[in-house]
Design an enzyme around this catalytic site. Structure first.
Site, mmCIF file in Angstrom:
data_model
loop_
_atom_site.group_PDB
_atom_site.id
_atom_site.type_symbol
_atom_site.label_atom_id
_atom_site.label_comp_id
_atom_site.label_asym_id
_atom_site.label_seq_id
_atom_site.Cartn_x
_atom_site.Cartn_y
_atom_site.Cartn_z
ATOM 1 N N CYS A 1 -3.304 -2.074 -0.951
ATOM 2 C CA CYS A 1 -2.594 -3.158 -1.597
ATOM 3 C C CYS A 1 -1.273 -2.570 -2.103
ATOM 4 C CB CYS A 1 -3.427 -3.713 -2.750
ATOM 5 S SG CYS A 1 -3.003 -5.407 -3.153
ATOM 6 N N CYS B 1 3.363 0.599 7.296
ATOM 7 C CA CYS B 1 2.300 1.526 6.902
ATOM 8 C C CYS B 1 2.554 2.882 7.547
ATOM 9 C CB CYS B 1 0.933 1.003 7.353
ATOM 10 S SG CYS B 1 0.401 -0.451 6.454
ATOM 11 N N CYS C 1 -3.676 -7.538 0.299
ATOM 12 C CA CYS C 1 -2.696 -8.405 -0.349
ATOM 13 C C CYS C 1 -1.648 -8.818 0.671
ATOM 14 C CB CYS C 1 -2.072 -7.745 -1.563
ATOM 15 S SG CYS C 1 -1.192 -6.226 -1.250
#
Length: 178
Positions: free
Chosen positions: A26, A110, A102
Site C-alpha cells: 500500500c 513497483c 490501495c
C-alpha cells in the site's frame, strides 16, 4: 506463436506447492496492508508467510487498524510500517505473491522483485481517509478488514498445487474484484 514463450516468467511452467511468501503493498503501510499481513499470517499459517510494506510508509501503524485486529483476536506483535525497499533487496524473502491493496499503489511504479512473483491488485477503500465521527471511522476500518478477510479466505481456498500459473493469475485477479 508459442504461447509458453509468451507467458510471463512468473507463470511459465509454474506449479505451486509448499510454503509461500506474500507481500501486501500500500502507499502508507499503516492500515490496509498491515491488516492483510496479520490476517494472512493467522489464517494461512503454516503454508503462508505474509509481509506488508508501503511505497511511502507513514512510519506508524494506525491505532484503529490495531484495534480491529485485536477485536478479531489476531496478533499485532511485530507489525510496523516499513518501506517496500526492504523486500527489493537481494537478501529479502523470495516473494511468491505481491498484492496491492490501495488504489494509489496500482498506479505506482513497483520495483522489480527478485524471482518475479505473481501480482494482483486487490484495491480496498482507504479507511484512514475517512473523516467523520469516531463511529464512522471505526466502521470504515471494519469494512476494510472484512473486505481483506474475505479476499484472503478466497485466496486460501485456491488449490495452488493443482493449478497452472495462468489459472492462478486469473483467479487472483478475479479475487480483487470481489
Amino acid at each position: 506463436m508459442n504461447l509458453a514463450a509468451a507467458q510471463p516468467a512468473a507463470t511459465k511452467g509454474m506449479s505451486m506447492q509448499g510454503r509461500y511468501n506474500v507481500l501486501f503493498l500500500c502507499t502508507g503501510n499503516s492500515a490496509r496492508s498491515i491488516m492483510a499481513e496479520a490476517i494472512m499470517n493467522h489464517k494461512g499459517s503454516p503454508n503462508f508467510t505474509a509481509y506488508s510494506a508501503g511505497s511511502y510508509p507513514s512510519g506508524k501503524v494506525r491505532p484503529e487498524a490495531l484495534r480491529e485486529l485485536e477485536s478479531a483476536h489476531l496478533s499485532t506483535n511485530g507489525l510496523r510500517s516499513k518501506s517496500w525497499d526492504e523486500f527489493a533487496k537481494l537478501d529479502a524473502p523470495k516473494l511468491d505473491f505481491v498484492f496491492t491493496v490501495c488504489d494509489n499503489a496500482a498506479k505506482e511504479v513497483c520495483p522489480l522483485w527478485p524471482g518475479q512473483p505473481m501480482t494482483a491488485h486487490w484495491g480496498v477503500p482507504d479507511p484512514a481517509a475517512v473523516q467523520g465521527t469516531s463511529g464512522e471511522v471505526e466502521k470504515a476500518f471494519r469494512n476494510a478488514f472484512f473486505m481483506l478477510d474475505r479476499r484472503i479466505n478466497l485466496f486460501l481456498c485456491l488449490p495452488l498445487a493443482s493449478l497452472d500459473g495462468l489459472t492462478i493469475k486469473k483467479e487472483i485477479d478475479k479475487i480483487g474484484h470481489q
